[in-house]
Design a protein around this motif. Structure first.
Motif, mmCIF file in Angstrom:
data_model
loop_
_atom_site.group_PDB
_atom_site.id
_atom_site.type_symbol
_atom_site.label_atom_id
_atom_site.label_comp_id
_atom_site.label_asym_id
_atom_site.label_seq_id
_atom_site.Cartn_x
_atom_site.Cartn_y
_atom_site.Cartn_z
ATOM 1 N N ASP A 81 1.844 106.945 -1.011
ATOM 2 C CA ASP A 81 0.764 106.990 -0.023
ATOM 3 C C ASP A 81 -0.457 106.230 -0.520
ATOM 4 O O ASP A 81 -0.576 105.858 -1.687
ATOM 5 C CB ASP A 81 0.412 108.433 0.345
ATOM 6 N N GLU A 82 -1.332 105.989 0.405
ATOM 7 C CA GLU A 82 -2.583 105.296 0.122
ATOM 8 C C GLU A 82 -3.349 105.980 -1.012
ATOM 9 O O GLU A 82 -3.950 105.340 -1.858
ATOM 10 C CB GLU A 82 -3.467 105.284 1.379
ATOM 11 N N ILE A 83 -3.259 107.319 -0.979
ATOM 12 C CA ILE A 83 -4.043 108.086 -1.960
ATOM 13 C C ILE A 83 -3.623 107.714 -3.385
ATOM 14 O O ILE A 83 -4.450 107.543 -4.275
ATOM 15 C CB ILE A 83 -3.867 109.607 -1.733
ATOM 16 N N THR A 84 -2.311 107.554 -3.598
ATOM 17 C CA THR A 84 -1.828 107.210 -4.926
ATOM 18 C C THR A 84 -2.399 105.872 -5.378
ATOM 19 O O THR A 84 -2.990 105.768 -6.457
ATOM 20 C CB THR A 84 -0.286 107.123 -4.934
ATOM 21 N N THR A 85 -2.239 104.848 -4.544
ATOM 22 C CA THR A 85 -2.771 103.533 -4.929
ATOM 23 C C THR A 85 -4.278 103.600 -5.103
ATOM 24 O O THR A 85 -4.832 102.989 -6.015
ATOM 25 C CB THR A 85 -2.492 102.442 -3.853
ATOM 26 N N GLN A 86 -4.912 104.357 -4.242
ATOM 27 C CA GLN A 86 -6.366 104.477 -4.337
ATOM 28 C C GLN A 86 -6.768 105.065 -5.694
ATOM 29 O O GLN A 86 -7.665 104.558 -6.359
ATOM 30 C CB GLN A 86 -6.905 105.337 -3.181
ATOM 31 N N SER A 87 -6.062 106.112 -6.101
ATOM 32 C CA SER A 87 -6.471 106.752 -7.358
ATOM 33 C C SER A 87 -6.123 105.845 -8.543
ATOM 34 O O SER A 87 -6.868 105.780 -9.520
ATOM 35 C CB SER A 87 -5.841 108.142 -7.510
ATOM 36 N N ILE A 88 -5.019 105.107 -8.436
ATOM 37 C CA ILE A 88 -4.706 104.147 -9.511
ATOM 38 C C ILE A 88 -5.816 103.110 -9.607
ATOM 39 O O ILE A 88 -6.316 102.789 -10.684
ATOM 40 C CB ILE A 88 -3.346 103.449 -9.237
ATOM 41 N N ARG A 89 -6.231 102.617 -8.440
ATOM 42 C CA ARG A 89 -7.279 101.594 -8.416
ATOM 43 C C ARG A 89 -8.565 102.129 -9.061
ATOM 44 O O ARG A 89 -9.185 101.467 -9.893
ATOM 45 C CB ARG A 89 -7.543 101.169 -6.972
ATOM 46 N N GLU A 90 -8.913 103.344 -8.683
ATOM 47 C CA GLU A 90 -10.152 103.913 -9.236
ATOM 48 C C GLU A 90 -10.069 104.068 -10.749
ATOM 49 O O GLU A 90 -11.021 103.770 -11.475
ATOM 50 C CB GLU A 90 -10.443 105.275 -8.587
ATOM 51 N N ASN A 91 -8.924 104.539 -11.211
ATOM 52 C CA ASN A 91 -8.782 104.727 -12.655
ATOM 53 C C ASN A 91 -8.874 103.411 -13.411
ATOM 54 O O ASN A 91 -9.535 103.323 -14.450
ATOM 55 C CB ASN A 91 -7.434 105.395 -12.977
ATOM 56 N N ILE A 92 -8.222 102.392 -12.865
ATOM 57 C CA ILE A 92 -8.286 101.081 -13.533
ATOM 58 C C ILE A 92 -9.720 100.559 -13.511
ATOM 59 O O ILE A 92 -10.242 100.085 -14.515
ATOM 60 C CB ILE A 92 -7.329 100.054 -12.879
ATOM 61 N N SER A 93 -10.375 100.707 -12.353
ATOM 62 C CA SER A 93 -11.762 100.215 -12.248
ATOM 63 C C SER A 93 -12.655 100.884 -13.279
ATOM 64 O O SER A 93 -13.534 100.242 -13.865
ATOM 65 C CB SER A 93 -12.340 100.478 -10.863
ATOM 66 N N SER A 94 -12.439 102.168 -13.476
ATOM 67 C CA SER A 94 -13.346 102.843 -14.407
ATOM 68 C C SER A 94 -13.094 102.352 -15.835
ATOM 69 O O SER A 94 -14.028 102.261 -16.649
ATOM 70 C CB SER A 94 -13.253 104.366 -14.277
ATOM 71 N N ILE A 95 -11.850 101.993 -16.139
ATOM 72 C CA ILE A 95 -11.589 101.429 -17.477
ATOM 73 C C ILE A 95 -12.217 100.036 -17.598
ATOM 74 O O ILE A 95 -12.805 99.694 -18.621
ATOM 75 C CB ILE A 95 -10.067 101.378 -17.764
ATOM 76 N N VAL A 96 -12.147 99.263 -16.512
ATOM 77 C CA VAL A 96 -12.790 97.939 -16.527
ATOM 78 C C VAL A 96 -14.293 98.095 -16.779
ATOM 79 O O VAL A 96 -14.888 97.366 -17.582
ATOM 80 C CB VAL A 96 -12.536 97.177 -15.206
ATOM 81 N N GLU A 97 -14.872 99.080 -16.128
ATOM 82 C CA GLU A 97 -16.307 99.326 -16.326
ATOM 83 C C GLU A 97 -16.616 99.631 -17.787
ATOM 84 O O GLU A 97 -17.579 99.141 -18.369
ATOM 85 C CB GLU A 97 -16.726 100.535 -15.490
ATOM 86 N N ASN A 98 -15.776 100.473 -18.330
ATOM 87 C CA ASN A 98 -15.888 100.849 -19.726
ATOM 88 C C ASN A 98 -15.825 99.634 -20.652
ATOM 89 O O ASN A 98 -16.626 99.482 -21.575
ATOM 90 C CB ASN A 98 -14.680 101.743 -20.044
ATOM 91 N N ILE A 99 -14.853 98.775 -20.364
ATOM 92 C CA ILE A 99 -14.692 97.561 -21.176
ATOM 93 C C ILE A 99 -15.905 96.658 -20.994
ATOM 94 O O ILE A 99 -16.440 96.110 -21.955
ATOM 95 C CB ILE A 99 -13.392 96.803 -20.794
#
Ligand code: GTP
Ligand code: MG
Length: 460
Positions: free
Chosen positions: A187-205
């Motif tokens: 579902d959209e929710i899964t991809t959405q949460s994956i996207r958010e998690n990756i984005s937050s790691i990018v922010e961290n980097i």
């Protein structure tokens, strides 16, 4: 990995000193100690773990080489996580080399540069970031780099990198589950949460990468060039900052002909400060070459300190120099304020813009130097960076890897946006995980390990 041979080296710097240390690491360390060391005490003839033992080192014929203190550190509770013996002898080249020779004769091999630390890494006691930090601490010329290195040695950066890596592995696991059960709709929710998690790691980097600029300044220092017309007090400024009469100061214009370089330490930051020949029209060939060099030095400077004589009005020559500096990091010194001031600082503010910092000094009276140091520091370290509670990237290798990892993550995000299948997205995530792992050394080639440790000093 099992490391068989026993290594040895002189661990203290060459030269004469109160104490010098020969260090031995490996399975034969204790046997070698037994062979060359004679206890002075009649009662104790045993090497107790992590105790200092007083005695003498003898050669194979039994003649005494030196009176020493010996400490035995049983692995894994030692620097290399192997059995380590340190012999503290008198700090002269003869006792040190004679003891080392004796140790080698009894079966140790001469260590390569950085090999003790490399063993600590290969034996899993420290990771690569910590090993690199050891070397940075040894080579640090300023308190700030030393402090940042110490932080990294204690594992703060490693822990941070590991956390990001684990988060990515979690996301990958999540994707795998989704792929394994295709009948369950992604579902959209899964991809959405994956996207958010990756984005937050990018922010961290991104945050880590943003510290690298400071990190670079801390590691390499700031290059500051002093320029201005002749006779305005450039060499006087250099002397004041260095706190010694380094450059010749006279009232003859054109005194400084060649570039003079010194290192100073401004609140823990290394500043390479360069005095140059005063800029003016001249027919003197030597002086002209000097002026050419002044200009060349401006090109790659982090900071240009322009000295003006406040006792004379702003002249075309000054303006020409100021024009040359627009858009650069400039600090303006209005010197000779002990004399009647004919230069209006507002003219300069108008000319250079009000943000350009201006300091008034009288270098002959020693006035304004503190302010100069203060401003140089603040120009580069706004808002006082407290390294103790900040993670900071001081190593270019780490910076490059973070940039790579970020690229993979951005690709992964792009893939998600374009509805590319998750198993393809996962390939980018894997690449990012591997990149991050090469910072701490979890995923790293032998060549790279050799390269990193070969830059270490002998005996470390
Ligand atoms: N009154 C006064 N004289 C100063 C001051 N600072 C420097 N001077 C004098 O100015 C003269 C030139 O100083 P320098 O430091 O040699 O100047 P410079 O810019 O390096 O000169 P060049 O190397 O010839 O380009 C010397 O006689 C200094 O004593 C100051 O604050 N007040
Ligand atoms: Mg000079």
């Amino acid at each position: 990995m099992f490391i068989e041979d026993t290594i040895a080296a002189i661990a203290t710097p060459p030269g004469e000193g109160g104490i010098g240390i020969v260090r031995i690491s490996g399975s034969k360390a204790l046997d070698i100690a037994r062979e060359i060391f004679i206890f002075v005490s009649k009662k104790n003839k045993n090497f107790k773990d992590r105790y200092m033992h007083y005695g003498k080192v003898v050669d194979s014929e039994g003649s005494i080489i030196d009176e020493v203190l010996l400490v035995y550190m049983k692995g894994p509770r030692s620097y290399t996580a192997e059995d380590v013996v340190e012999i503290h002898c008198h700090g002269g080249i003869i006792p040190l080399t004679s003891i080392l020779k004796e140790v080698i004769n009894r079966g140790a091999r001469l260590a390569e540069p950085g090999e003790f630390t490399k063993r600590a890494f290969l034996n899993g006691r420290i990771d690569l970031v910590q090993a690199e930090a050891v070397m940075d601490l040894i080579c640090a010329k300023t308190e700030k780099l030393a402090k940042a290195s110490l932080n990294q040695m204690e594992g703060s950066l490693s822990a941070h990198i590991k956390r990001m890596r684990e988060q990515l592995i979690d996301i990958m696991a999540h994707i795998e589950v989704t792929i394994d059960y295709p009948e369950e709709d992604i579902d959209e929710i899964t991809t959405q949460s994956i996207r958010e998690n990756i984005s937050s790691i990018v922010e961290n980097i991104n945050h880590l990468i943003s510290t690298a600029e400071h990190g670079k300044l801390i590691r390499q220092g700031i290059k500051a060039v002093i320029i201005g017309k002749t006779n305005v007090g450039k060499s006087s400024l250099l002397n004041a900052l260095v706190k010694e009469e380094r450059a010749i100061v006279t009232d003859i214009p054109g005194t400084t002909r060649d570039v003079i370089e010194e290192f100073i330490n401004i609140r823990g930051v290394a500043v390479r400060i360069i005095d140059t020949a005063g800029i003016r029209e001249t027919l003197d060939q030597v002086e002209r070459i000097g002026i050419e060099r002044s200009k060349q030095n401006i090109e790659n400077a982090d900071l240009i300190i322009t000295v003006l004589d406040a006792s004379t009005p702003l002249e075309d020559e000054d303006r020409e120099i100021l024009d040359y500096l627009k858009g650069r990091k400039v600090l303006i010194i209005l010197n000779k304020i002990d004399k009647p001031v004919l230069l209006d600082r507002r003219d300069i503010e108008e000319y250079m813009g009000s943000e350009t910092p201006i300091v008034e000094t009288s270098l002959t009276l020693g006035k304004g130097i503190d302010k100069v140091e203060d401003i140089i520091y603040k120009m580069f370290f706004r808002g006082e960076i407290e390294i103790s509670d900040h993670l900071m990237i001081t190593n270019i290798r780490h910076q490059e890897i973070l940039n790579n990892a970020k690229k993979y993550l951005i690709d992964a995000l792009g893939g998600l946006d374009n509805q590319i299948p998750l198993d393809i997205v996962s390939i980018d995530l894997r690449a990012a995980v591997d990149s991050l792992g090469s910072i701490t050394g979890e995923t790293v080639t032998e060549d790279l390990i050799d390269k990193i440790f070969s830059e270490f000093c002998l005996g470390k």
